[in-house]
Design a protein around this motif. Structure first.
Motif, short mmCIF file in Angstrom:
data_model
loop_
_atom_site.label_atom_id
_atom_site.label_comp_id
_atom_site.label_asym_id
_atom_site.label_seq_id
_atom_site.Cartn_x
_atom_site.Cartn_y
_atom_site.Cartn_z
N MET A 157 1.06 -1.28 0.01
CA MET A 157 0.51 -0.26 0.18
C MET A 157 0.23 1.26 -0.26
O MET A 157 1.32 1.11 0.89
CB MET A 157 -0.57 0.05 0.49
N ASP A 158 0.76 2.27 -1.12
CA ASP A 158 1.15 3.20 -0.99
C ASP A 158 1.32 4.79 -0.06
O ASP A 158 0.11 4.15 0.48
CB ASP A 158 1.78 3.82 -2.82
N ILE A 159 1.71 5.19 -0.33
CA ILE A 159 1.49 6.29 0.62
C ILE A 159 0.93 7.08 0.49
O ILE A 159 -0.12 8.02 1.54
CB ILE A 159 3.10 7.43 1.28
N SER A 160 0.89 7.80 -0.63
CA SER A 160 -0.88 8.33 -1.33
C SER A 160 -2.02 7.42 -0.52
O SER A 160 -3.25 8.01 -0.55
CB SER A 160 -0.96 8.77 -3.00
N THR A 161 -2.17 6.24 -1.07
CA THR A 161 -3.19 5.71 -0.91
C THR A 161 -3.34 5.62 0.90
O THR A 161 -4.93 5.59 1.67
CB THR A 161 -3.42 3.78 -1.27
N ILE A 162 -2.16 5.85 1.48
CA ILE A 162 -2.66 5.40 3.28
C ILE A 162 -3.06 7.21 4.00
O ILE A 162 -3.81 7.58 4.22
CB ILE A 162 -1.43 5.10 3.78
N LEU A 163 -2.65 8.15 3.13
CA LEU A 163 -3.00 8.99 3.37
C LEU A 163 -4.46 9.73 3.13
O LEU A 163 -5.10 10.07 3.75
CB LEU A 163 -2.59 10.18 2.53
N SER A 164 -5.22 9.58 1.93
CA SER A 164 -6.56 9.24 1.47
C SER A 164 -6.78 8.77 2.72
O SER A 164 -8.23 9.30 2.77
CB SER A 164 -6.65 8.60 -0.19
N LEU A 165 -6.65 6.65 2.67
CA LEU A 165 -7.45 6.25 3.55
C LEU A 165 -8.56 7.49 5.12
O LEU A 165 -9.07 7.14 5.60
CB LEU A 165 -7.09 4.98 4.43
N VAL A 166 -6.68 7.67 5.35
CA VAL A 166 -6.40 8.39 7.02
C VAL A 166 -7.11 9.68 6.55
O VAL A 166 -9.09 10.10 7.45
CB VAL A 166 -5.45 8.77 7.57
N LEU A 167 -7.49 11.11 5.81
CA LEU A 167 -8.19 11.60 5.59
C LEU A 167 -9.56 11.36 5.48
O LEU A 167 -10.47 12.14 5.87
CB LEU A 167 -7.57 12.25 4.28
N GLY A 168 -9.80 10.68 4.50
CA GLY A 168 -11.52 10.69 4.40
C GLY A 168 -12.42 9.27 5.23
O GLY A 168 -13.05 10.29 5.84
N ALA A 169 -11.43 8.82 6.69
CA ALA A 169 -12.07 7.94 7.52
C ALA A 169 -11.40 9.60 8.24
O ALA A 169 -13.28 9.53 9.74
CB ALA A 169 -11.17 7.18 8.35
N ALA A 170 -10.66 10.44 8.96
CA ALA A 170 -11.03 11.66 9.64
C ALA A 170 -12.29 12.30 9.37
O ALA A 170 -13.17 12.71 10.30
CB ALA A 170 -10.49 11.71 9.85
N MET B 223 -16.22 8.58 1.13
CA MET B 223 -16.44 8.00 -0.44
C MET B 223 -15.75 8.94 -0.86
O MET B 223 -15.72 9.38 -2.25
CB MET B 223 -18.23 7.79 -1.47
N SER B 224 -16.49 10.30 -1.26
CA SER B 224 -15.96 11.87 -1.97
C SER B 224 -14.53 11.56 -1.62
O SER B 224 -14.27 12.93 -3.21
CB SER B 224 -16.77 12.84 -0.97
N VAL B 225 -13.73 11.65 -0.62
CA VAL B 225 -12.40 11.73 -0.78
C VAL B 225 -12.06 10.45 -1.43
O VAL B 225 -10.99 10.46 -2.28
CB VAL B 225 -11.84 11.66 0.49
N TRP B 226 -12.50 9.10 -1.05
CA TRP B 226 -11.33 8.18 -1.66
C TRP B 226 -12.30 7.58 -3.39
O TRP B 226 -11.22 7.50 -3.73
CB TRP B 226 -12.25 6.65 -0.74
N ALA B 227 -13.41 8.16 -4.07
CA ALA B 227 -13.72 7.81 -4.53
C ALA B 227 -12.49 8.54 -5.88
O ALA B 227 -11.74 7.82 -7.23
CB ALA B 227 -14.28 8.75 -5.45
N ALA C 299 -5.69 -2.38 5.44
CA ALA C 299 -6.77 -0.74 5.04
C ALA C 299 -7.46 -0.32 6.70
O ALA C 299 -7.82 0.49 6.60
CB ALA C 299 -7.42 -1.06 3.99
N PHE C 300 -7.85 -2.07 7.48
CA PHE C 300 -8.67 -2.01 8.58
C PHE C 300 -8.10 -1.50 9.96
O PHE C 300 -9.13 -0.33 9.93
CB PHE C 300 -9.28 -3.62 8.74
N ALA C 301 -7.15 -1.55 10.04
CA ALA C 301 -6.64 -0.93 10.80
C ALA C 301 -5.52 0.43 10.90
O ALA C 301 -5.58 1.28 11.71
CB ALA C 301 -4.62 -2.39 10.34
N ILE C 302 -6.18 0.67 8.69
CA ILE C 302 -5.77 2.26 9.25
C ILE C 302 -6.74 3.43 9.21
O ILE C 302 -6.74 4.58 10.37
CB ILE C 302 -5.19 2.75 7.95
N VAL C 303 -8.21 2.83 9.25
CA VAL C 303 -9.54 3.25 9.09
C VAL C 303 -10.53 3.54 10.44
O VAL C 303 -10.77 3.91 11.23
CB VAL C 303 -10.48 2.38 8.45
N ALA C 304 -10.05 2.25 11.47
CA ALA C 304 -10.17 2.73 12.45
C ALA C 304 -10.04 3.39 13.41
O ALA C 304 -10.79 4.19 14.51
CB ALA C 304 -10.58 0.66 13.71
#
Length: 250
Positions: A1-14, A32-36, A197-202
């Motif tokens: 999982m690259d850094i852009s995907t991680i940052l997107s997951l964190v921003l969208g989840a927060a 979804m408006s962030v992750w899309a 991704a579960f461990a990032i989003v929660a």
């Protein structure tokens, strides 16, 4: 999982965690408006359901707004019936087409409600209409956790007070998102590659969810309605912005 995907997951989840804590719904819409823009649609759908379920579990403990089963059961019955349909349709439906249709609905109708506060409340339909709305919410939940959109819009049309609306939407979302997540697991939509991704989003959504729930307690009825309708409108615009270029370009 690259850094852009991680940052997107964190921003969208927060962001989505805060909005869900405040409004009682909309995790999937905001996330979804962030992750899309950067996340694979199948991964985004699973994470949206997981994040929404996690947030509703937190809210069940931190924001208790009663449990009126007489009002809730038609929504639940319809929702549970609709979830398998949505889960089965998920691999078959074009994600951008679905998001564009949902975006148009929200971007057109919610501003009408927002800027025309004196529209008469909806009185027709009774429990049958509530069940139909629940059915639609269940089907949309199967597409990526959008369980709360139609019930929230419907409760707003019925002019329910904020605690009654929160009670219905929160309990409906908790039950239907749990059933949707189970459906995803049984259908094989949750893969081993998604575990990081579960461990990032929660953890990313935990504190924002608590902050949003705390803010909800202090807002007025009128402010709550404006927040809900504004969030729905902005989510619709974001969904259109992410889906239309792909549809028109394709």
């Amino acid at each position: 999982m690259d850094i852009s995907t991680i940052l997107s997951l964190v921003l969208g989840a927060a962001l989505a965690g805060f909005v869900q804590g405040l409004s009682g719904f909309a995790f999937s819409l905001v996330a979804m408006s962030v992750w899309a823009w950067t996340i694979d649609p199948r991964l985004a759908a699973v994470m949206a359901v997981f994040g929404g379920l996690t947030g509703q579990t937190i809210a069940a403990v931190t924001v208790r707004r009663g449990f009126d089963f007489a009002r809730l059961w038609p929504f639940l019955l319809g929702g549970i019936a609709g979830i398998p349909v949505g889960v089965l349709l998920l691999p078959l439906v074009e994600p951008d087409m679905f998001k564009a249709g949902l975006g148009i609905l929200l971007a057109v109708w919610c501003p009408i409600m927002l800027f025309a506060p004196h529209l008469p409340p909806v009185r027709f339909g009774g429990r049958l209409a509530d069940g139909a709305i629940g059915l639609g919410g269940g089907i949309m939940g199967g597409f990526g956790g959008f369980t709360g959109v139609l019930p929230t819009l419907w409760c707003s049309l019925r002019r329910m007070d904020k605690d009654a609306q929160r009670s219905i939407v929160q309990n409906f979302n908790l039950a239907t998102l749990a059933a949707t997540m189970l459906g995803y697991v049984l259908a094989g939509n949750v893969t081993r590659g998604m575990w990081p991704a579960f461990a990032i989003v929660a953890p990313a959504m935990l504190i924002p969810s608590l902050l949003g729930a705390k803010l909800y307690i202090g807002i007025s009825e009128q402010a709550f309605r404006r927040i809900v309708l504004s969030l729905l409108t902005l989510s619709g615009i974001a969904l259109l912005a992410s889906s239309l270029p792909r549809l028109l370009g394709g």
